[in-house]
Design a protein around this motif. Sequence first.
Motif, PDB file in Angstrom:
ATOM      1  N   GLU A 212       5.565  -0.538  -1.271  1.00 38.95           N
ATOM      2  CA  GLU A 212       5.625   0.117   0.038  1.00 38.95           C
ATOM      3  C   GLU A 212       7.064   0.251   0.536  1.00 38.95           C
ATOM      4  O   GLU A 212       7.469   1.293   1.047  1.00 38.95           O
ATOM      5  CB  GLU A 212       4.795  -0.695   1.031  1.00 38.95           C
ATOM      6  N   LEU A 213       7.828  -0.807   0.363  1.00 40.77           N
ATOM      7  CA  LEU A 213       9.214  -0.781   0.824  1.00 40.77           C
ATOM      8  C   LEU A 213      10.041   0.223   0.029  1.00 40.77           C
ATOM      9  O   LEU A 213      10.864   0.955   0.599  1.00 40.77           O
ATOM     10  CB  LEU A 213       9.813  -2.184   0.694  1.00 40.77           C
ATOM     11  N   SER A 214       9.811   0.291  -1.256  1.00 36.90           N
ATOM     12  CA  SER A 214      10.539   1.261  -2.084  1.00 36.90           C
ATOM     13  C   SER A 214      10.201   2.693  -1.663  1.00 36.90           C
ATOM     14  O   SER A 214      11.081   3.565  -1.641  1.00 36.90           O
ATOM     15  CB  SER A 214      10.186   1.058  -3.563  1.00 36.90           C
ATOM     16  N   GLU A 215       8.950   2.929  -1.320  1.00 33.70           N
ATOM     17  CA  GLU A 215       8.549   4.259  -0.842  1.00 33.70           C
ATOM     18  C   GLU A 215       9.244   4.591   0.472  1.00 33.70           C
ATOM     19  O   GLU A 215       9.720   5.712   0.672  1.00 33.70           O
ATOM     20  CB  GLU A 215       7.030   4.318  -0.657  1.00 33.70           C
ATOM     21  N   ARG A 262      14.768  -8.534   0.912  1.00 32.02           N
ATOM     22  CA  ARG A 262      16.221  -8.639   1.000  1.00 32.02           C
ATOM     23  C   ARG A 262      16.878  -8.135  -0.282  1.00 32.02           C
ATOM     24  O   ARG A 262      17.879  -7.400  -0.236  1.00 32.02           O
ATOM     25  CB  ARG A 262      16.627 -10.098   1.245  1.00 32.02           C
ATOM     26  N   LYS A 263      16.328  -8.531  -1.417  1.00 37.54           N
ATOM     27  CA  LYS A 263      16.897  -8.101  -2.698  1.00 37.54           C
ATOM     28  C   LYS A 263      16.725  -6.596  -2.903  1.00 37.54           C
ATOM     29  O   LYS A 263      17.650  -5.910  -3.357  1.00 37.54           O
ATOM     30  CB  LYS A 263      16.232  -8.877  -3.844  1.00 37.54           C
ATOM     31  N   THR A 264      15.553  -6.076  -2.552  1.00 38.94           N
ATOM     32  CA  THR A 264      15.297  -4.641  -2.712  1.00 38.94           C
ATOM     33  C   THR A 264      16.241  -3.823  -1.832  1.00 38.94           C
ATOM     34  O   THR A 264      16.818  -2.823  -2.281  1.00 38.94           O
ATOM     35  CB  THR A 264      13.834  -4.308  -2.346  1.00 38.94           C
ATOM     36  N   LEU A 265      16.406  -4.227  -0.599  1.00 38.28           N
ATOM     37  CA  LEU A 265      17.297  -3.512   0.309  1.00 38.28           C
ATOM     38  C   LEU A 265      18.738  -3.575  -0.184  1.00 38.28           C
ATOM     39  O   LEU A 265      19.470  -2.576  -0.122  1.00 38.28           O
ATOM     40  CB  LEU A 265      17.183  -4.103   1.714  1.00 38.28           C
ATOM     41  N   HIS A 266      19.141  -4.721  -0.691  1.00 31.52           N
ATOM     42  CA  HIS A 266      20.496  -4.858  -1.232  1.00 31.52           C
ATOM     43  C   HIS A 266      20.703  -3.924  -2.425  1.00 31.52           C
ATOM     44  O   HIS A 266      21.755  -3.276  -2.552  1.00 31.52           O
ATOM     45  CB  HIS A 266      20.754  -6.304  -1.646  1.00 31.52           C
ATOM     46  N   GLN A 271      23.154  -3.523   3.671  1.00 39.45           N
ATOM     47  CA  GLN A 271      23.765  -4.807   3.932  1.00 39.45           C
ATOM     48  C   GLN A 271      22.992  -5.509   5.042  1.00 39.45           C
ATOM     49  O   GLN A 271      22.707  -4.907   6.084  1.00 39.45           O
ATOM     50  CB  GLN A 271      25.230  -4.638   4.355  1.00 39.45           C
ATOM     51  N   GLN A 272      22.641  -6.761   4.832  1.00 40.38           N
ATOM     52  CA  GLN A 272      21.967  -7.520   5.875  1.00 40.38           C
ATOM     53  C   GLN A 272      23.017  -8.023   6.857  1.00 40.38           C
ATOM     54  O   GLN A 272      23.990  -8.650   6.475  1.00 40.38           O
ATOM     55  CB  GLN A 272      21.198  -8.706   5.288  1.00 40.38           C
ATOM     56  N   TYR A 273      22.825  -7.743   8.154  1.00 43.61           N
ATOM     57  CA  TYR A 273      23.771  -8.228   9.137  1.00 43.61           C
ATOM     58  C   TYR A 273      23.122  -9.155  10.162  1.00 43.61           C
ATOM     59  O   TYR A 273      23.797  -9.713  11.019  1.00 43.61           O
ATOM     60  CB  TYR A 273      24.485  -7.068   9.846  1.00 43.61           C
ATOM     61  N   VAL A 275      19.104 -11.644  10.699  1.00 43.20           N
ATOM     62  CA  VAL A 275      17.908 -12.149  10.020  1.00 43.20           C
ATOM     63  C   VAL A 275      16.955 -11.026   9.630  1.00 43.20           C
ATOM     64  O   VAL A 275      16.442 -10.989   8.507  1.00 43.20           O
ATOM     65  CB  VAL A 275      17.182 -13.175  10.920  1.00 43.20           C
ATOM     66  N   SER A 276      16.696 -10.102  10.546  1.00 40.85           N
ATOM     67  CA  SER A 276      15.683  -9.078  10.319  1.00 40.85           C
ATOM     68  C   SER A 276      16.239  -7.675  10.147  1.00 40.85           C
ATOM     69  O   SER A 276      15.467  -6.733   9.982  1.00 40.85           O
ATOM     70  CB  SER A 276      14.693  -9.059  11.503  1.00 40.85           C
ATOM     71  N   ASN A 277      17.566  -7.511  10.196  1.00 41.66           N
ATOM     72  CA  ASN A 277      18.143  -6.174  10.273  1.00 41.66           C
ATOM     73  C   ASN A 277      19.119  -5.872   9.144  1.00 41.66           C
ATOM     74  O   ASN A 277      19.958  -6.705   8.777  1.00 41.66           O
ATOM     75  CB  ASN A 277      18.838  -5.997  11.620  1.00 41.66           C
ATOM     76  N   PHE A 278      19.005  -4.641   8.642  1.00 41.61           N
ATOM     77  CA  PHE A 278      19.757  -4.188   7.484  1.00 41.61           C
ATOM     78  C   PHE A 278      20.285  -2.779   7.747  1.00 41.61           C
ATOM     79  O   PHE A 278      19.554  -1.935   8.284  1.00 41.61           O
ATOM     80  CB  PHE A 278      18.877  -4.159   6.235  1.00 41.61           C
ATOM     81  N   ALA A 279      21.528  -2.518   7.373  1.00 46.32           N
ATOM     82  CA  ALA A 279      22.113  -1.199   7.548  1.00 46.32           C
ATOM     83  C   ALA A 279      22.916  -0.824   6.315  1.00 46.32           C
ATOM     84  O   ALA A 279      23.487  -1.694   5.646  1.00 46.32           O
ATOM     85  CB  ALA A 279      23.006  -1.160   8.781  1.00 46.32           C
ATOM     86  N   ARG A 280      22.968   0.470   6.050  1.00 46.26           N
ATOM     87  CA  ARG A 280      23.699   0.924   4.862  1.00 46.26           C
ATOM     88  C   ARG A 280      25.208   0.907   5.085  1.00 46.26           C
ATOM     89  O   ARG A 280      25.986   0.780   4.149  1.00 46.26           O
ATOM     90  CB  ARG A 280      23.246   2.334   4.485  1.00 46.26           C
ATOM     91  N   HIS A 281      25.618   1.013   6.365  1.00 42.88           N
ATOM     92  CA  HIS A 281      27.050   1.060   6.675  1.00 42.88           C
ATOM     93  C   HIS A 281      27.263   0.415   8.031  1.00 42.88           C
ATOM     94  O   HIS A 281      26.366   0.405   8.889  1.00 42.88           O
ATOM     95  CB  HIS A 281      27.552   2.513   6.673  1.00 42.88           C
ATOM     96  N   VAL A 282      28.468  -0.105   8.267  1.00 38.36           N
ATOM     97  CA  VAL A 282      28.756  -0.793   9.523  1.00 38.36           C
ATOM     98  C   VAL A 282      28.564   0.119  10.725  1.00 38.36           C
ATOM     99  O   VAL A 282      28.229  -0.336  11.822  1.00 38.36           O
ATOM    100  CB  VAL A 282      30.183  -1.375   9.491  1.00 38.36           C
ATOM    101  N   SER A 283      28.755   1.414  10.550  1.00 40.45           N
ATOM    102  CA  SER A 283      28.606   2.353  11.664  1.00 40.45           C
ATOM    103  C   SER A 283      27.146   2.545  12.070  1.00 40.45           C
ATOM    104  O   SER A 283      26.871   3.152  13.110  1.00 40.45           O
ATOM    105  CB  SER A 283      29.215   3.709  11.304  1.00 40.45           C
TER     106      SER A 283
END
Length: 442
Positions: A212-215, A262-266, A271-273, A275-283
């Motif tokens: 599901e996450l990959s989709e 966490r591994k899939t998103l990485h 980037q995990q910034y 506990v629950s939040n991930f972004a592709r770029h600092v912006s």
Amino acid sequence: MTRTFTAVSRVFPPRLRHFSGGEVTKDVSECAASPQITEQASLYVHWPYCLRRCSYCNFNKYISKDNNDYIMTKCLQRETETLLRLSQVSCITSVFFGGGTPSLAHPSIFAAILETVSRQVNLSHEAEVTLEVNPTPAGKSRLEDYCRAGVNRFSIGVQSLQDEDLKSLGRDHDSHEALQTIEEARRLCPGRVSVDVMFGRPKQTVESWETELSELLRVCDDHVSLYQLTLERGTQLFKQVECGAVTMPSEDVTAEMYQRARKTLHQHGFQQYEVSNFARHVSLLSHHNISYWKGNQYIGVGPGAHGRFVPLGEGGVVREARTQTLEPDVWIREVRQRGHGTRRRLPLGHLELLEEVLVMGMRMTEGINHKHWEMFSPQNGLDEVFGESIVIQELLQSGQLILDDRGLRCSWEGLALLDSILPALLVELERQISPKASRGPL
């Protein structure tokens, strides 16, 4: 047993325990009221209405029987004016419209509130203005109008891409509608679209979660918030689990789901910034939520909203925890009578303020740096508070915690165990900081 610290806390920070007795010391008062901390704030606006209540939700939301958008708008504007004046901030750095289901409200409501803010304080054209959106056809059709009203970031409550799960959770959208809404939001706000997705759902497996996450990542490449489904008393889901009609994944399974995510998103460049939040770029980070995690001031407007600010307009020098009246009808009446619906005010003393800074700051992967901690605790640095504790030393030696010249933070492994690390940190903080400084004057 591994446990993850992934409780939903997007807009309502955790309710921390409070202590009584004593007076706040002079340096704490000066720190709490220093211009660096008090001139700016973020603004949270709560829209309390939904079409229906999801089976897992215990947020402050109501099913509106009447169309009182006009009254609600006027009251939200008036409370915004009152609390901005009371806080005496000169700049609002971000605005977050949450709920409830704010995407049910007419775009003109948000335009009116933003105009109210702009009349009183500086609201930069570059300020992040986020709207929570339910990915229904109605929500999707209004996205462009929301942008015209001043919204420049969308947080989309996808929750699941499994239609059967969405139905059992009481959601009013399906997976196809969710994907369409994401696509339209990305067209309108490129780089400023976040999706919420939930794991630990009934009958969910680690394998189905990975698929599901990959989709989801095929259509969302900006920002992802992962939330573990937690059982809340009083909800329909809690009752279903209690009577045996529904079974939930075990703690070990949900912990594995979190680690796999966490591994899939990485692997997909995120980037995990936090506990629950991930972004592709600092912006692409959620700057509004970062203001919570860094212990900055925030003003909560609307039924049940929470706030943390120094009410300089009343001659005070200590930050207060404020909670607005929960029930919309009662809140409306109070706002009409006295300009705001603040139900509860609690002065935060030295220890209480540091507890919040610690709990929120440790959620971030960067943790708490020394300079930031000194803004709130000029007399007791991170090394002084945590450096000599035997328990903390064990966490440092195990590699779960890091305390160095950058500050205090969890390691990658430790972040997944934050809920078991925090109690040790809080105990040491309380031991080092005198309880006599736990409460200050209004």
